[in-house]
Design a protein around this motif. Structure first.
Motif, short mmCIF file in Angstrom:
data_model
loop_
_atom_site.label_atom_id
_atom_site.label_comp_id
_atom_site.label_asym_id
_atom_site.label_seq_id
_atom_site.Cartn_x
_atom_site.Cartn_y
_atom_site.Cartn_z
N HIS A 135 43.02 30.30 37.22
CA HIS A 135 43.31 30.72 35.84
C HIS A 135 43.26 29.53 34.87
O HIS A 135 44.11 29.35 34.00
CB HIS A 135 44.67 31.42 35.75
CG HIS A 135 44.85 32.25 34.51
ND1 HIS A 135 45.50 31.78 33.38
CD2 HIS A 135 44.46 33.50 34.22
CE1 HIS A 135 45.52 32.72 32.45
NE2 HIS A 135 44.89 33.78 32.94
N SER A 161 43.65 37.03 39.66
CA SER A 161 43.50 35.60 39.92
C SER A 161 43.58 35.38 41.43
O SER A 161 44.51 35.89 42.08
CB SER A 161 44.60 34.81 39.22
OG SER A 161 44.48 34.94 37.81
N PHE A 209 41.94 42.59 36.74
CA PHE A 209 41.23 41.31 36.75
C PHE A 209 42.17 40.29 37.40
O PHE A 209 43.06 39.75 36.75
CB PHE A 209 40.84 40.91 35.33
CG PHE A 209 39.72 41.74 34.77
CD1 PHE A 209 38.40 41.32 34.88
CD2 PHE A 209 39.99 42.95 34.16
CE1 PHE A 209 37.37 42.10 34.37
CE2 PHE A 209 38.96 43.74 33.64
CZ PHE A 209 37.65 43.31 33.76
N ASP A 249 45.27 41.73 33.44
CA ASP A 249 44.83 40.38 33.78
C ASP A 249 45.93 39.60 34.50
O ASP A 249 47.13 39.82 34.26
CB ASP A 249 44.45 39.60 32.52
CG ASP A 249 43.11 40.02 31.94
OD1 ASP A 249 42.56 41.04 32.39
OD2 ASP A 249 42.64 39.32 31.02
N HIS A 275 38.94 37.14 37.98
CA HIS A 275 39.51 36.45 36.81
C HIS A 275 39.75 34.97 37.14
O HIS A 275 40.66 34.35 36.62
CB HIS A 275 40.81 37.13 36.41
CG HIS A 275 41.30 36.80 35.04
ND1 HIS A 275 40.49 36.80 33.92
CD2 HIS A 275 42.55 36.46 34.58
CE1 HIS A 275 41.21 36.49 32.86
NE2 HIS A 275 42.45 36.26 33.24
N ARG A 305 36.08 38.62 34.03
CA ARG A 305 36.61 38.39 32.68
C ARG A 305 37.00 36.93 32.55
O ARG A 305 37.80 36.41 33.34
CB ARG A 305 37.82 39.27 32.40
CG ARG A 305 38.50 38.95 31.05
CD ARG A 305 39.59 39.95 30.72
NE ARG A 305 39.01 41.21 30.29
CZ ARG A 305 39.67 42.37 30.27
NH1 ARG A 305 40.92 42.41 30.71
NH2 ARG A 305 39.08 43.47 29.84
#
Length: 246
Positions: free
Chosen positions: A104, A76, A74, A49, A100, A138
């Motif tokens: 964030h 950003s 995932f 992530d 993602h 996610r």
């Protein structure tokens, strides 16, 4: 049946929305939200992530290539915009890219409009760089409720969380052996493992090599989340896997 409800504030002029969070079983039965695979085949999906990171993500990619392992990133959107070459490398090396959000945001009051904008911005930057459209999403921090899930599903995403027992909390920067030991000792076929490739991640990089060495010596294959879904039955609405409380 819809689980989202609108509650009018009795002490102000502006209504607000309280997002309801349904049970895991209710979400999982729809086939739209997935925590792990359901398979006896020795496959797992390692996920990262928050990246890509200009230093740590290339190191992670080198280790994945060494073991012929595939992962799901995932990403950003704002990090992708700053590191387009790393995104291209992830794709060229056969890894999966998933959404993602762009900034964030960890927002318990996330609205459908804000989430839609975040997903769209990330989709656009990925498409502009690589002509690639993610199909998985996610939520930041795993935060989910009916508004978040329903918004993502309406936009064509499958919502991916992770196996409850496979969060070694590498974001807290524990020693590498604590990360790898957690993953190895908790290992089950079909696991979706949560790691991160942003911020200060030397521990994660070291732990990844130890983990992959163990997995491959013990007959496990590391696949993308989409491959894990395809090779198990979690994409079928009505599926729900039960586990003992830990």
């Amino acid at each position: 049946m819809t689980f989202s409800v609108f509650i009018l504030c009795l002490f102000c002029d502006t209504p607000y929305i309280q997002a309801i969070t349904s049970s895991r079983e209710a979400y999982e039965k729809t086939g739209n939200v997935i925590w792990e695979g359901h398979t006896k085949e020795k496959i797992v999906a390692i996920t990262f992530d928050d990246g890509p990171h200009p230093s740590y993500t290339p190191q992670i990619l080198d280790i994945l290539a060494k073991y012929n392992a595939k992962a799901t990133f995932f990403v950003s959107g704002n990090k992708v915009k700053s590191n387009p070459g790393i995104l291209m490398r992830e794709i060229k090396e056969g890894h999966e890219i998933a959404n993602h959000t762009y900034h964030h945001y960890y927002n318990k009051n996330m609205t459908a409009d804000l989430l839609s904008s975040e997903l769209d911005q990330t989709d656009k930057v990925i498409w502009d760089i690589a002509k690639y459209k993610p199909s998985l999403y996610r939520p930041v921090g795993g935060l989910h409720n009916d508004i978040i899930i329903n918004t993502a599903v309406k936009k064509g995403y499958k919502v991916i969380l992770w196996s409850w027992h496979q969060d070694p909390q590498d974001w807290k920067r524990p020693a590498p052996n604590k990360i790898s030991t957690h993953i190895i000792n908790s290992l089950r076929a079909g696991d979706i493992i949560l790691l991160h490739d942003w911020s200060d991640r030397p521990q994660t990089v070291i732990a990844l090599e130890t983990t992959l060495d163990y997995l491959y010596k013990n007959g496990y294959e590391c696949v993308t989340v989409s491959d894990l879904i395809f090779r198990s039955n979690v994409s079928t609405p009505g599926f729900f896997r039960t586990f003992p409380v830990e």
